[in-house]
Motif scaffolding. Structure first.
Motif, PDB file in Angstrom:
ATOM      1  N   LYS A  35       0.643  -0.996   0.224  1.00 21.16           N
ATOM      2  CA  LYS A  35       0.408  -0.271   0.204  1.00 21.16           C
ATOM      3  C   LYS A  35       0.962   1.203  -0.159  1.00 21.16           C
ATOM      4  O   LYS A  35       2.240   1.327   0.485  1.00 21.16           O
ATOM      5  CB  LYS A  35      -1.190  -0.122   1.127  1.00 21.16           C
ATOM      6  CG  LYS A  35      -2.108  -1.407   1.807  1.00 21.16           C
ATOM      7  CD  LYS A  35      -3.066  -0.916  -0.126  1.00 21.16           C
ATOM      8  CE  LYS A  35      -4.063  -2.263   0.434  1.00 21.16           C
ATOM      9  NZ  LYS A  35      -5.164  -2.134  -0.894  1.00 21.16           N
ATOM     10  N   ALA A  36       0.478   2.242  -0.751  1.00 19.83           N
ATOM     11  CA  ALA A  36       1.062   3.950  -0.433  1.00 19.83           C
ATOM     12  C   ALA A  36       1.008   3.684   0.884  1.00 19.83           C
ATOM     13  O   ALA A  36       0.544   3.598   1.715  1.00 19.83           O
ATOM     14  CB  ALA A  36       0.484   4.532  -1.665  1.00 19.83           C
ATOM     15  N   GLY A  37       2.679   4.082   1.375  1.00 19.96           N
ATOM     16  CA  GLY A  37       2.646   5.106   2.670  1.00 19.96           C
ATOM     17  C   GLY A  37       3.868   3.466   3.397  1.00 19.96           C
ATOM     18  O   GLY A  37       3.844   3.872   4.155  1.00 19.96           O
ATOM     19  N   GLU A  38       3.559   2.620   2.803  1.00 19.59           N
ATOM     20  CA  GLU A  38       4.632   1.144   3.118  1.00 19.59           C
ATOM     21  C   GLU A  38       5.573   0.899   2.709  1.00 19.59           C
ATOM     22  O   GLU A  38       5.884   1.696   2.116  1.00 19.59           O
ATOM     23  CB  GLU A  38       3.503  -0.019   3.354  1.00 19.59           C
ATOM     24  CG  GLU A  38       2.196  -0.366   3.482  1.00 19.59           C
ATOM     25  CD  GLU A  38       1.367  -1.646   2.855  1.00 19.59           C
ATOM     26  OE1 GLU A  38       0.893  -2.064   4.253  1.00 19.59           O
ATOM     27  OE2 GLU A  38       1.754  -2.547   2.343  1.00 19.59           O
ATOM     28  N   THR A  39       6.586   0.803   3.751  1.00 18.30           N
ATOM     29  CA  THR A  39       8.030  -0.267   3.123  1.00 18.30           C
ATOM     30  C   THR A  39       8.381  -0.915   2.126  1.00 18.30           C
ATOM     31  O   THR A  39       8.060  -1.828   3.166  1.00 18.30           O
ATOM     32  CB  THR A  39       9.138   1.259   4.526  1.00 18.30           C
ATOM     33  OG1 THR A  39       8.593   1.855   4.626  1.00 18.30           O
ATOM     34  CG2 THR A  39      10.259   0.533   3.651  1.00 18.30           C
ATOM     35  N   ALA A  40       8.688  -1.416   1.500  1.00 21.96           N
ATOM     36  CA  ALA A  40       9.007  -2.504   1.004  1.00 21.96           C
ATOM     37  C   ALA A  40      10.186  -2.836   1.293  1.00 21.96           C
ATOM     38  O   ALA A  40      11.469  -1.311   1.424  1.00 21.96           O
ATOM     39  CB  ALA A  40       8.644  -2.215  -0.939  1.00 21.96           C
TER      40      ALA A  40
ATOM     41  N   GLY B  12      25.881  -5.805 -16.696  1.00 25.09           N
ATOM     42  CA  GLY B  12      26.507  -6.103 -14.236  1.00 25.09           C
ATOM     43  C   GLY B  12      25.053  -6.362 -13.731  1.00 25.09           C
ATOM     44  O   GLY B  12      25.528  -6.340 -12.548  1.00 25.09           O
ATOM     45  N   ILE B  13      24.542  -6.767 -13.943  1.00 26.68           N
ATOM     46  CA  ILE B  13      22.875  -7.076 -12.930  1.00 26.68           C
ATOM     47  C   ILE B  13      23.295  -8.153 -12.824  1.00 26.68           C
ATOM     48  O   ILE B  13      23.234  -8.761 -13.599  1.00 26.68           O
ATOM     49  CB  ILE B  13      21.782  -6.438 -13.847  1.00 26.68           C
ATOM     50  CG1 ILE B  13      21.795  -4.588 -13.350  1.00 26.68           C
ATOM     51  CG2 ILE B  13      20.807  -6.909 -12.925  1.00 26.68           C
ATOM     52  CD1 ILE B  13      21.723  -4.301 -12.619  1.00 26.68           C
ATOM     53  N   ALA B  14      23.535  -8.313 -11.642  1.00 25.73           N
ATOM     54  CA  ALA B  14      23.424  -9.700 -11.002  1.00 25.73           C
ATOM     55  C   ALA B  14      22.513 -10.429 -10.602  1.00 25.73           C
ATOM     56  O   ALA B  14      21.946 -11.175 -10.240  1.00 25.73           O
ATOM     57  CB  ALA B  14      24.472  -9.679  -9.872  1.00 25.73           C
ATOM     58  N   GLY B  15      21.717  -9.501 -10.245  1.00 20.37           N
ATOM     59  CA  GLY B  15      20.203  -9.813  -9.432  1.00 20.37           C
ATOM     60  C   GLY B  15      18.929  -8.731  -9.573  1.00 20.37           C
ATOM     61  O   GLY B  15      20.069  -7.557  -9.766  1.00 20.37           O
ATOM     62  N   GLU B  16      18.437  -8.693  -9.023  1.00 18.13           N
ATOM     63  CA  GLU B  16      17.352  -7.262  -9.807  1.00 18.13           C
ATOM     64  C   GLU B  16      15.564  -8.347  -8.865  1.00 18.13           C
ATOM     65  O   GLU B  16      15.813  -9.345  -9.333  1.00 18.13           O
ATOM     66  CB  GLU B  16      17.031  -7.158 -11.235  1.00 18.13           C
ATOM     67  CG  GLU B  16      15.832  -8.243 -11.961  1.00 18.13           C
ATOM     68  CD  GLU B  16      16.566  -7.092 -13.189  1.00 18.13           C
ATOM     69  OE1 GLU B  16      16.417  -6.346 -13.708  1.00 18.13           O
ATOM     70  OE2 GLU B  16      16.264  -8.460 -14.400  1.00 18.13           O
ATOM     71  N   ALA B  17      15.257  -7.138  -8.253  1.00 14.63           N
ATOM     72  CA  ALA B  17      13.140  -7.698  -8.507  1.00 14.63           C
ATOM     73  C   ALA B  17      12.491  -6.329  -8.084  1.00 14.63           C
ATOM     74  O   ALA B  17      13.710  -5.213  -8.352  1.00 14.63           O
ATOM     75  CB  ALA B  17      13.495  -7.848  -6.663  1.00 14.63           C
ATOM     76  N   GLY B  18      11.574  -6.325  -7.638  1.00 16.17           N
ATOM     77  CA  GLY B  18      11.044  -4.664  -8.456  1.00 16.17           C
ATOM     78  C   GLY B  18       9.097  -5.493  -6.778  1.00 16.17           C
ATOM     79  O   GLY B  18       9.690  -5.793  -6.664  1.00 16.17           O
ATOM     80  N   ALA B  19       9.285  -3.825  -6.818  1.00 20.83           N
ATOM     81  CA  ALA B  19       7.425  -4.215  -6.125  1.00 20.83           C
ATOM     82  C   ALA B  19       6.780  -3.083  -6.551  1.00 20.83           C
ATOM     83  O   ALA B  19       6.994  -2.050  -7.141  1.00 20.83           O
ATOM     84  CB  ALA B  19       7.526  -3.578  -4.510  1.00 20.83           C
ATOM     85  N   MET B  20       5.230  -3.392  -5.890  1.00 18.10           N
ATOM     86  CA  MET B  20       4.397  -2.654  -7.017  1.00 18.10           C
ATOM     87  C   MET B  20       3.266  -1.649  -5.033  1.00 18.10           C
ATOM     88  O   MET B  20       3.469  -2.524  -4.244  1.00 18.10           O
ATOM     89  CB  MET B  20       3.385  -3.140  -7.315  1.00 18.10           C
ATOM     90  CG  MET B  20       4.015  -3.865  -9.395  1.00 18.10           C
ATOM     91  SD  MET B  20       4.408  -1.906 -10.116  1.00 18.10           S
ATOM     92  CE  MET B  20       2.961  -0.940 -10.135  1.00 18.10           C
ATOM     93  N   PHE B  21       3.489  -0.579  -5.592  1.00 18.55           N
ATOM     94  CA  PHE B  21       2.145   0.337  -4.094  1.00 18.55           C
ATOM     95  C   PHE B  21       0.737   0.652  -5.056  1.00 18.55           C
ATOM     96  O   PHE B  21       1.042   1.485  -5.756  1.00 18.55           O
ATOM     97  CB  PHE B  21       3.386   0.969  -3.928  1.00 18.55           C
ATOM     98  CG  PHE B  21       4.344   1.120  -3.344  1.00 18.55           C
ATOM     99  CD1 PHE B  21       4.550   0.711  -1.377  1.00 18.55           C
ATOM    100  CD2 PHE B  21       5.808   1.366  -4.072  1.00 18.55           C
ATOM    101  CE1 PHE B  21       5.487   0.863  -1.302  1.00 18.55           C
ATOM    102  CE2 PHE B  21       6.908   0.967  -3.765  1.00 18.55           C
ATOM    103  CZ  PHE B  21       7.034   0.370  -2.198  1.00 18.55           C
ATOM    104  N   ASP B  22       0.172   0.456  -4.196  1.00 20.78           N
ATOM    105  CA  ASP B  22      -0.897   0.197  -4.926  1.00 20.78           C
ATOM    106  C   ASP B  22      -1.545  -0.358  -5.956  1.00 20.78           C
ATOM    107  O   ASP B  22      -2.070   0.805  -7.139  1.00 20.78           O
ATOM    108  CB  ASP B  22      -1.783   1.909  -4.135  1.00 20.78           C
ATOM    109  CG  ASP B  22      -2.218   2.059  -2.739  1.00 20.78           C
ATOM    110  OD1 ASP B  22      -2.557   1.242  -2.517  1.00 20.78           O
ATOM    111  OD2 ASP B  22      -2.424   3.405  -2.559  1.00 20.78           O
ATOM    112  N   ALA B  23      -0.863  -0.439  -6.775  1.00 24.38           N
ATOM    113  CA  ALA B  23      -0.948  -1.962  -8.444  1.00 24.38           C
ATOM    114  C   ALA B  23      -2.444  -1.097  -9.205  1.00 24.38           C
ATOM    115  O   ALA B  23      -2.652  -0.944  -9.984  1.00 24.38           O
ATOM    116  CB  ALA B  23      -0.931  -2.980  -8.594  1.00 24.38           C
ATOM    117  N   GLU B  24      -3.881  -1.328  -8.260  1.00 23.23           N
ATOM    118  CA  GLU B  24      -4.978  -1.402  -8.523  1.00 23.23           C
ATOM    119  C   GLU B  24      -5.200  -0.263  -9.412  1.00 23.23           C
ATOM    120  O   GLU B  24      -6.426   0.259  -8.874  1.00 23.23           O
ATOM    121  CB  GLU B  24      -6.149  -1.812  -7.545  1.00 23.23           C
ATOM    122  CG  GLU B  24      -6.194  -3.626  -7.657  1.00 23.23           C
ATOM    123  CD  GLU B  24      -4.755  -4.045  -6.459  1.00 23.23           C
ATOM    124  OE1 GLU B  24      -4.182  -2.804  -5.736  1.00 23.23           O
ATOM    125  OE2 GLU B  24      -4.570  -5.173  -7.076  1.00 23.23           O
TER     126      GLU B  24
END
Length: 449
Positions: A35-40, A120-132
């Motif tokens: 959710k917006a305001g949360e910390t991933a 150079g990118i050895a690993g990556e991840a991502g996250a969404m905030f309030d995608a809906e």
């Protein structure tokens, strides 16, 4: 209806290199939806020869909507390090990790790379905030539907004039599947080209149809996709996106697509002259051809594809009411005007020069609106399965959500993965399962002994 389903086993996403180093990444929420305001929080562990490393360093580049906002150094102490990010509003955050050498510079060993196009990118991840809550900006042209109705009427004036040539198939499909190279006349500068595959002995009005659209590549249509569908008892058709003849060597497509007539950036301020208008015509005409086949059951028409093929799948579902199921992976052309919302603009218009042109030349965004997947979304009434990976920097997940959230409710489904991106790495889990179910429902197996 909407559901998020991860494709990573055990939710840990171990991104392992071919060399001595490897990375283990894990978001603190398994689906990486916040959710917006949360910390991933992205947890990262550096391994060497399979064992946790101490005394070495990682560089993490954090990007918000594709723009670098922070670079963190992680001191590896044999345990997982953490990279937090607080999302204040709906959107997408990306974490990209590089292993630093003793000189403090990222290692450039290709064995470390997760993707060859991200050195150079050895690993990556991502996250969404309030995608809906991600919403597309800008107005849908008032005459959008009228424009495409006229395009449809103009296309209908052109006879199919299909030309087919049967091709020999190797085992195990010989005597089970018939394969044809196909050319179909179309409005515009080039015909529909691709491959048709039919089950041997298929009876009239007994086969469902599956149409595969090619991604944006300098290559031939995917004949194996058509063959696989026919092996299940369906009509399979695999179309090129470029309209060049099927069956040529790869270098032929590479050289042809370098020619001026394939410059996709020209005439982008004119809806009637832009390159992809003809591509959309070919999408409609491919379906016209498949529906003309006597073997089609007249009921079930499935379209699928990824990247540009995902966009073509969307266009097909929006412009042909006979489409019953669409499976669109990591679709392109979602939000040409994404900059207005603080997101990335869809490919191929991401350069600073085009950012200026979009502002200085109002004819460009006005014309592009007729080709934006977001504006096709309200027309789609069939089941549609979409997927996006949270490390996709080509067809950004927030742009994909802007399209997805614009679809009518009820028959839409989303698969997401925090650790995958473009180039076939993100699997449309729910869409693939729906296709398997569809194939199981086929009653006629014409080549069974």
């Amino acid at each position: 209806m909407k559901k998020h389903l991860l494709t990573v086993a055990a939710l840990l996403a171990s991104l392992t290199s071919q060399g001595a180093y490897s990375l283990q990444l894990r978001m603190d929420k398994s689906d990486a939806h916040y959710k917006a305001g949360e910390t991933a929080v992205c947890n990262v562990l550096l391994l060497k020869d399979g064992k946790p490393v101490s005394g070495e360093k990682l560089l993490c580049t954090v990007k918000w909507e594709g723009v670098p906002v922070r670079r963190d150094i992680i001191e590896c102490g044999g345990v997982s390090g953490q990279v937090p990010f607080k999302g204040e509003k709906p959107g997408w955050v990306y974490f990209g990790f590089e292993v630093l050498g003793k000189d403090g510079k990222p290692l450039r060993d290709p064995a470390l790379y997760t993707y060859k196009n991200k050195p150079g990118i050895a690993g990556e991840a991502g996250a969404m905030f309030d995608a809906e809550k991600i919403k597309a900006v800008g107005e849908r042209p008032a005459d959008f539907d009228e424009y495409w109705a006229k395009c449809r009427a103009d296309l209908d004036k052109i006879p199919l004039n299909a030309k087919i040539k049967e091709l020999e198939l190797p085992e195990p499909h010989r005597n089970k599947v018939r394969l044809f190279a196909v050319t179909v006349d179309c409005l515009g500068n080039l015909p529909v080209t691709g491959y048709l595959a039919l089950p041997v002995g298929a009876r009239p009005k007994h086969c469902i149809a599956v149409v595969d659209f090619l991604s944006w590549s300098s290559s031939d249509a995917n004949r194996n996709a058509a063959i696989s569908a026919a092996a299940e008892g369906a009509i399979g058709f695999a179309a090129t996106w470029h309209g060049l003849p099927a069956g040529r060597p790869r270098d032929f497509y590479v050289q042809e697509l370098k020619k001026p007539e394939h410059n996709v950036l020209q005439d982008c301020n004119n809806r009637d002259k832009w390159y992809f208008r003809n591509v959309y015509f070919r999408v409609m005409r491919a379906l016209d051809y498949v529906k003309s086949l006597p073997e089609w059951d007249g009921k079930t028409l499935i379209v699928r594809g990824g990247s540009l093929g995902g966009l073509e799948t969307i266009v097909a579902a929006a412009l042909d009411p006979n489409v019953t199921l669409a499976v669109a992976g990591v679709p392109a052309f979602c939000e040409f005007n994404g900059r207005r919302a603080g997101r990335r603009r869809s490919i191929p218009y991401r350069s600073e020069a085009f950012d200026r042109r979009f502002v200085e030349e109002p004819g460009i965004p006005a014309a592009m609106a007729y080709f934006d997947a977001v504006n096709f979304a309200p027309r789609i009434r069939c089941e549609i399965f979409v997927c996006t990976g949270f490390t996709d920097e080509l067809c950004s997940p927030s742009n994909v959500y802007a399209f997805f959230n614009h679809l009518p409710d009820g028959k839409k489904f989303m698969t997401t993965d925090p650790y995958t991106g473009h180039g076939g790495t993100t699997v449309n889990v729910q869409g693939d399962e729906r296709l398997r179910k569809q194939f199981k429902e086929i009653k006629v197996r014409p080549y069974q002994p």
